[in-house]
Design a protein around this motif. Structure first.
Motif, PDB file in Angstrom:
ATOM      1  N   LEU A 195       0.848  -1.197   0.000  1.00 36.61           N
ATOM      2  CA  LEU A 195       0.000   0.000   0.000  1.00 36.61           C
ATOM      3  C   LEU A 195       0.880   1.242   0.000  1.00 36.61           C
ATOM      4  CD1 LEU A 195      -3.099   0.924   0.547  1.00 36.61           C
ATOM      5  CD2 LEU A 195      -2.264   1.371   2.832  1.00 36.61           C
ATOM      6  N   THR A 196       1.923   1.196   0.787  1.00 35.13           N
ATOM      7  CA  THR A 196       2.798   2.376   0.883  1.00 35.13           C
ATOM      8  C   THR A 196       4.182   1.971   1.366  1.00 35.13           C
ATOM      9  OG1 THR A 196       3.142   4.516   1.958  1.00 35.13           O
ATOM     10  CG2 THR A 196       1.954   2.874   3.230  1.00 35.13           C
ATOM     11  N   VAL A 248       6.534   0.500  -8.104  1.00 35.86           N
ATOM     12  CA  VAL A 248       6.246   0.266  -9.513  1.00 35.86           C
ATOM     13  C   VAL A 248       4.806   0.711  -9.736  1.00 35.86           C
ATOM     14  CG1 VAL A 248       5.820  -1.548 -11.212  1.00 35.86           C
ATOM     15  CG2 VAL A 248       7.912  -1.584  -9.849  1.00 35.86           C
ATOM     16  N   TYR A 249       4.597   1.467 -10.800  1.00 33.71           N
ATOM     17  CA  TYR A 249       3.269   2.011 -11.103  1.00 33.71           C
ATOM     18  C   TYR A 249       2.752   1.332 -12.357  1.00 33.71           C
ATOM     19  CZ  TYR A 249       4.413   5.866  -7.909  1.00 33.71           C
ATOM     20  OH  TYR A 249       4.758   6.619  -6.815  1.00 33.71           O
ATOM     21  N   PHE A 293     -11.785  13.495 -14.041  1.00 30.30           N
ATOM     22  CA  PHE A 293     -10.951  12.299 -14.040  1.00 30.30           C
ATOM     23  C   PHE A 293      -9.479  12.668 -14.151  1.00 30.30           C
ATOM     24  CE2 PHE A 293     -15.116  11.042 -15.705  1.00 30.30           C
ATOM     25  CZ  PHE A 293     -15.433  10.058 -14.784  1.00 30.30           C
ATOM     26  N   HIS A 294      -8.609  11.763 -13.711  1.00 31.69           N
ATOM     27  CA  HIS A 294      -7.168  11.992 -13.763  1.00 31.69           C
ATOM     28  C   HIS A 294      -6.635  11.578 -15.128  1.00 31.69           C
ATOM     29  CE1 HIS A 294      -3.277  12.709 -12.089  1.00 31.69           C
ATOM     30  NE2 HIS A 294      -2.879  11.465 -12.168  1.00 31.69           N
ATOM     31  N   SER A 295      -5.470  12.127 -15.475  1.00 30.68           N
ATOM     32  CA  SER A 295      -4.909  11.819 -16.804  1.00 30.68           C
ATOM     33  C   SER A 295      -4.341  10.402 -16.875  1.00 30.68           C
ATOM     34  CB  SER A 295      -3.817  12.834 -17.146  1.00 30.68           C
ATOM     35  OG  SER A 295      -2.867  12.850 -16.095  1.00 30.68           O
ATOM     36  N   MET A 296      -4.000   9.806 -15.743  1.00 32.56           N
ATOM     37  CA  MET A 296      -3.425   8.458 -15.768  1.00 32.56           C
ATOM     38  C   MET A 296      -4.209   7.549 -14.824  1.00 32.56           C
ATOM     39  SD  MET A 296       0.697   8.919 -16.036  1.00 32.56           S
ATOM     40  CE  MET A 296       1.054  10.164 -14.836  1.00 32.56           C
ATOM     41  N   GLU A 297      -4.234   6.272 -15.145  1.00 31.06           N
ATOM     42  CA  GLU A 297      -4.878   5.272 -14.285  1.00 31.06           C
ATOM     43  C   GLU A 297      -3.787   4.303 -13.831  1.00 31.06           C
ATOM     44  OE1 GLU A 297      -8.102   4.730 -13.087  1.00 31.06           O
ATOM     45  OE2 GLU A 297      -8.427   6.775 -13.758  1.00 31.06           O
ATOM     46  N   LEU A 298      -3.163   4.622 -12.713  1.00 34.29           N
ATOM     47  CA  LEU A 298      -2.016   3.828 -12.266  1.00 34.29           C
ATOM     48  C   LEU A 298      -2.362   3.042 -11.002  1.00 34.29           C
ATOM     49  CD1 LEU A 298       0.757   6.573 -12.640  1.00 34.29           C
ATOM     50  CD2 LEU A 298       0.124   4.829 -14.305  1.00 34.29           C
ATOM     51  N   LEU A 299      -1.746   1.874 -10.900  1.00 31.04           N
ATOM     52  CA  LEU A 299      -1.817   1.107  -9.653  1.00 31.04           C
ATOM     53  C   LEU A 299      -0.404   1.096  -9.084  1.00 31.04           C
ATOM     54  CD1 LEU A 299      -2.875  -0.834  -7.536  1.00 31.04           C
ATOM     55  CD2 LEU A 299      -2.520  -2.696  -9.143  1.00 31.04           C
ATOM     56  N   ARG A 300      -0.245   1.714  -7.928  1.00 23.46           N
ATOM     57  CA  ARG A 300       1.090   1.804  -7.338  1.00 23.46           C
ATOM     58  C   ARG A 300       1.335   0.649  -6.384  1.00 23.46           C
ATOM     59  NH1 ARG A 300       2.978   6.275  -2.963  1.00 23.46           N
ATOM     60  NH2 ARG A 300       1.947   4.770  -1.607  1.00 23.46           N
ATOM     61  N   LEU A 301       2.442  -0.042  -6.611  1.00 24.43           N
ATOM     62  CA  LEU A 301       2.907  -1.053  -5.654  1.00 24.43           C
ATOM     63  C   LEU A 301       4.146  -0.455  -5.007  1.00 24.43           C
ATOM     64  CD1 LEU A 301       2.562  -4.152  -8.014  1.00 24.43           C
ATOM     65  CD2 LEU A 301       0.926  -3.371  -6.277  1.00 24.43           C
ATOM     66  N   ALA A 302       4.018  -0.027  -3.758  1.00 25.01           N
ATOM     67  CA  ALA A 302       5.119   0.684  -3.090  1.00 25.01           C
ATOM     68  C   ALA A 302       5.794  -0.257  -2.096  1.00 25.01           C
ATOM     69  CB  ALA A 302       4.581   1.917  -2.375  1.00 25.01           C
ATOM     70  N   PHE A 303       7.102  -0.243  -2.099  1.00 27.46           N
ATOM     71  CA  PHE A 303       7.839  -1.268  -1.366  1.00 27.46           C
ATOM     72  C   PHE A 303       8.388  -0.744  -0.029  1.00 27.46           C
ATOM     73  CE2 PHE A 303       8.761  -1.865  -6.029  1.00 27.46           C
ATOM     74  CZ  PHE A 303       7.654  -2.665  -6.225  1.00 27.46           C
ATOM     75  N   PRO A 304       7.880  -1.295   1.071  1.00 29.27           N
ATOM     76  CA  PRO A 304       8.469  -0.960   2.368  1.00 29.27           C
ATOM     77  C   PRO A 304       9.981  -1.245   2.331  1.00 29.27           C
ATOM     78  CG  PRO A 304       6.439  -2.173   2.667  1.00 29.27           C
ATOM     79  CD  PRO A 304       6.751  -2.220   1.190  1.00 29.27           C
ATOM     80  N   ARG A 305      10.727  -0.425   3.017  1.00 24.59           N
ATOM     81  CA  ARG A 305      12.188  -0.559   2.942  1.00 24.59           C
ATOM     82  C   ARG A 305      12.683  -1.729   3.803  1.00 24.59           C
ATOM     83  NH1 ARG A 305      10.410   4.213   2.037  1.00 24.59           N
ATOM     84  NH2 ARG A 305      11.354   5.518   0.424  1.00 24.59           N
ATOM     85  N   ARG A 306      13.516  -2.561   3.199  1.00 30.24           N
ATOM     86  CA  ARG A 306      14.207  -3.668   3.876  1.00 30.24           C
ATOM     87  C   ARG A 306      13.223  -4.693   4.472  1.00 30.24           C
ATOM     88  NH1 ARG A 306      18.593   0.117   7.165  1.00 30.24           N
ATOM     89  NH2 ARG A 306      16.768   0.623   8.414  1.00 30.24           N
TER      90      ARG A 306
END
Ligand SMILES: Cc1ncc(COP(=O)(O)O)c(C=O)c1O
Length: 456
Positions: free
Chosen positions: A49-50, A345-346, A397-410
């Protein structure tokens, strides 16, 4: 030399994660009103999620936690923290805050007026909301390359200097300062080049306007500069970071990112024009200026984390993890913001769901599908996050439709990434079955955190 880039740490304390069945997840997602923010974390297998505040602290940070001094005023923990921030930023005034948005709120309330306008490459959602709540326009001026997910460009986080110049020529009176987000989270975690940063600062300074960095991911940005910008290949990260800050007049930072802590943030300033007002507001909203809403132990953990976050082997591994998942998406024929950014990664949801109309929120739909498919939680960065319902009931609406996969550090290893790629591949194979949503309850601002949805 072996080519495998390994995680530059070993694991001393583990946190179990548990699989659920698809039936469980279908039920849990319904209970969460089709909004993954409302899931309980224990029902998530891989929580992407973040990357904010979700990383693992090091042995040195835990040792620093024990050293923390909990005095209300003048704690040695504060002075250790202050020394580190001064060293990295070159800025004498350091005010702790409990996280990034608190730092923003205090700074904006001290420095902005209703009717103002603040340009940036892209404002993060809380930054935008904090400005807008004061009646200030938050203007995104990222370079056009930054809005084309498939386009490869080394610095897609750069701000469009021509548009800034045009803006300042006619509206400088409304601008209290310019901002720049490094790396550009909302625009795909893309870096800003040193040249762009330098020229933007010079342009602002010509109009007598300060530059404020949103510095959450300054170390990842510095590593991109080292890897991609001519002339920096032999410079160490700390020096690159120091040069980045040398062009700025102030910074807000959520240390939950490159500060490698679970909570913490700060404001740094080069001169004292706003200082008195800032200190008053800090006392009112966060706490005395030597603790700013944090425990002494948090300040010590930040002091260590900010330095560890600039270690080159860590940053090399960090950027490689995103790149590794990107390569797997290439193999699956799935589009994403290229090149991969620092912390996430988006995925370009339109490449998985090309036929889904934007009013059914394709990136949100894909986010739900990944949870249902394999217990992976990402976050939509699309029209739920950035669109809004107008008073007449119509939507923007937004210009992009992204799904963000955010990687917790370590926190996650290579096999977690392999598993995720497998799930994403399976979800893509069954894309025709993915359902869009409609929003049935929403708040006026930051609606994505709390909205309730139903299947279309
Ligand atoms: C670029 C950027 N600015 C500001 C913030 C706000 O920080 P916090 O979540 O600590 O309030 C974030 C959080 O993700 C961010 O990514």
């Amino acid at each position: 030399m072996p080519k495998t880039l390994i995680e530059p740490f070993r694991i001393k304390s583990v946190e179990p994660i548990r699989m659920t069945t698809r039936e469980d997840r279908a039920r849990l997602l319904e209970q969460a009103h089709l909004n993954v923010f409302k899931l309980r974390a224990e029902h998530v297998l891989i929580d992407w999620l973040t990357d904010s505040g979700t990383g693992a602290m090091s042995v040195d940070q835990w040792a620093a936690v024990m050293r923390g001094d909990e005095s209300y005023a003048g704690s040695p923990s504060f002075f250790r923290f202050e020394a580190v921030v001064r060293d990295i930023t070159g800025m004498p005034h350091v005010l702790p805050a409990h996280q990034g948005r608190a730092a923003e709120k205090v700074l904006f309330a001290a420095a902005c007026r209703k009717g103002g306008l603040v340009p940036s490459n892209c404002h993060f959602d809380t930054t935008r909301a904090n400005l807008e709540s004061l009646g200030v326009e938050a203007l995104d001026l990222v370079v056009p390359e930054g809005l084309q997910p498939a386009l490869v460009h080394p610095f897609k986080g750069n701000i469009d200097l021509e548009r800034v110049e045009r803006l300042l020529a006619v509206q400088a009176g409304r601008v209290p300062f310019g901002m720049l987000t490094v790396t550009n989270n909302t625009g795909g975690g893309q870096p800003v080049s040193m040249a762009n940063l330098r020229e933007y600062a010079a342009l602002l300074h010509r109009y007598g306007k300060p530059l404020i960095l949103d510095a959450c991911r300054f170390a990842e940005n510095a590593m991109f500069i080292k890897l991609r910008e001519p002339g920096y290949g032999q410079t160490d990260i700390k020096h690159i970071a120091q040069e980045m800050f040398s062009h700025a007049d102030g910074a807000t930072m959520s240390a939950k990112k490159d500060g490698l802590v679970n909570i913490g943030g700060f404001i740094a300033l080069r001169d004292d024009a706003w200082l008195e007002r800032l200190q008053q507001l800090l006392v009112l909203w966060e706490g005395f200026p030597t603790y700013g809403g944090l425990a002494g132990r948090d300040l010590d953990a930040m002091a260590v984390g900010l330095v560890e976050g600039m270690q080159e082997d860590y940053l090399r591994y960090r950027l490689r993890t995103a790149e590794y998942l990107g390569e797997k998406l290439d193999a699956l024929g799935i589009g994403y913001v290229k090149p991969t950014g620092g912390h996430a990664v988006y995925i370009d949801a339109r490449t998985v769901l090309p036929k889904m109309p934007v009013r059914h929120y394709p990136a949100w739909a894909l986010c739900n599908a990944l949870y249902l498919g394999g217990g992976i939680r990402g976050v939509e960065v699309g029209s739920v996050m950035f669109g809004r319902q107008l008073d007449d009931g119509t939507e923007t609406f937004h210009s992009m439709e992204l799904l963000r996969l955010a990687f917790p550090r370590r926190a996650y290893t290579q096999s977690h990434f392999d598993y995720a790629a497998e799930v994403i591949g399976e979800v893509k194979d069954e894309a025709d079955a993915i359902r869009g949503v409609r929003i049935v309850r929403q708040s006026k601002t930051l609606r994505h955190y709390t909205c309730e949805c139903e299947w279309v």
